[in-house]
Design a protein around this motif. Structure first.
Motif: not given
Length: 408
Positions: A360-371
């Motif tokens: 969840t931590g990884i997915e949320v970070l990549l969703d919020r900061l995609p670049d």
């Protein structure tokens, strides 16, 4: 099997941070599957590097016991030895309990963790992840380790265990100091113990829907001290390796082209990267330990009664006898030993909790900061610990975005 004589390997130093895979390869060449090592203060032990040998040790709890009272070195261990939090004596926790009593305690822990609603767990992990990202998303640059990975697991675990959110930062510091085994280790252990006993006192008066209350309410007859010790083990084992699982997985995804698709919104390879880390860069490198209950032989070595054996999980995962082509992706292969093996392995519900928090931590970070991208020429140094493998920092850049605000 006769091996050439080589001096024992110090279980410390920069080689564990720079290239442990090469270090374990060298140790295996010089010493074989079971290597003599020395701990802080020149304390002798054996490091089990072979996959088959480690499997043998963890499958025979009678011969290779978890009872630390068997150790033949206690007379030489000073009271201020910095590794005492990692290799304790007379600690009434599940780590050093054997036989039927251990199985009863393991059932209590598993039952308490199974009571954690997976949907509530994921919701809390997402909410805390969003709150942490809200604090850094407008900056355009941050250190993922210090500002995110090191804060998320303990916030989620503290919540489901019964702690208040305000207690999280102090618990992070205490746990890190204790696990690193350096200066401050004993102080960190004291802070954790005081916090845990205070929690149990509060929950005895006013139980809640949390892990601590469920363990206190269990009718198996365990004392408050035993419950406190087990909760400390669970918190330490649940926080730091999960934080390192997040950091190590994100490092892999940011530096390895095979996982670049994840950074453009794809979630499928998040799980693949996390699985690859458990094989190639596992957060838990070495575990102390097991003690031989009688003289025996292992991997061509004569093991004396009371000798300490350290479980080389990272080394066993890269054993060429089971990983002939270590350069290939492991795919869905989960035969790694990163969670241990045998009756003392990490309980399955605890593994599920850790995986939920990390993913969840990884997915949320990549969703919020995609670049998100690494700072050019970033120094990806590791913490000075032979036990756990994690980054000291993971500096990244990204396009600043507005905060979402408090959720739920």
């Amino acid at each position: 099997m006769t091996l050439p004589e080589h001096p024992p390997v110090p279980l410390s130093g920069p080689r564990f941070q720079t290239d442990p895979t090469e270090l374990y390869r060298q140790i295996r060449r010089e010493h074989g599957a079971v290597a003599p090592v020395v701990l802080d203060g020149d304390v002798p032990a054996w490091l089990v590097l072979g996959y088959r040998e480690l499997h043998q040790v963890t499958s025979d709890p009678a011969l290779f016991s978890r009872d630390s009272e068997l150790w033949n070195q206690w007379d030489a261990i000073p009271a201020d030895w910095p590794l005492l939090p990692m290799i304790g004596r007379k600690q009434p926790s599940i780590l050093y309990t054997v036989g039927e009593r251990h199985r009863e305690r393991a059932n209590v822990i598993s039952s308490a963790l199974e009571g954690v609603d997976p949907f509530v767990l994921k919701e809390r992990a997402e909410r805390f992840a969003d709150e942490l990202i809200d604090a850094l998303c407008g900056k355009g640059t941050c250190d993922i380790i210090a500002e995110y990975a090191m804060l998320l697991p303990v916030r989620v675990l503290a919540s489901v265990y019964g702690f208040s959110e305000e207690q999280g930062p102090g618990l992070v510091t205490a746990l890190n100091d204790m696990i690193n085994g350096q200066e401050g280790a004993l102080e960190g252990q004291r802070h954790l113990a005081e916090s845990m006993f205070a929690l149990l006192t509060a929950k005895a008066e006013e139980p809640g829907d949390d892990v601590a209350s469920r363990m206190l309410g269990n009718t198996a007859g365990f004392t408050v001290e035993e419950v406190a010790q087990d909760l400390m083990v669970m918190l330490a084992a649940g926080h730091q390796p999960t934080a390192d699982w997040i950091g190590n997985s994100l490092r892999l995804m940011l530096t390895d082209d095979r996982f670049a698709a994840s950074l453009s919104g794809g979630r499928h390879s998040v799980g693949e990267a996390m699985n690859e880390v458990l094989w190639e860069d596992t957060p838990t490198q070495n575990v102390a330990g097991r003690w031989a209950s009688r003289d025996t032989h292992l991997g061509g070595r004569r093991i004396g009664r009371g000798d300490l054996l350290l479980l080389g999980l990272a080394a066993a995962n890269s054993d060429p006898h089971v990983r002939a082509d270590a350069g290939r992706l492991t795919g869905g292969n989960n035969a790694y030993l990163s969670f241990g093996h045998g009756e003392h392995r990490c309980p399955f519900p605890a593994q599920e909790v850790a995986e939920t928090i990390a993913r969840t931590g990884i997915e949320v970070l990549l969703d919020r900061l995609p670049d998100v991208d690494l700072v050019p020429a970033a120094d990806l140094a590791r913490r000075p610990s032979p036990w756990l493998r994690g980054l000291t920092a993971l500096p990244v850049t990204y396009t600043p975005t507005p905060a979402l605000g408090a959720l739920g």
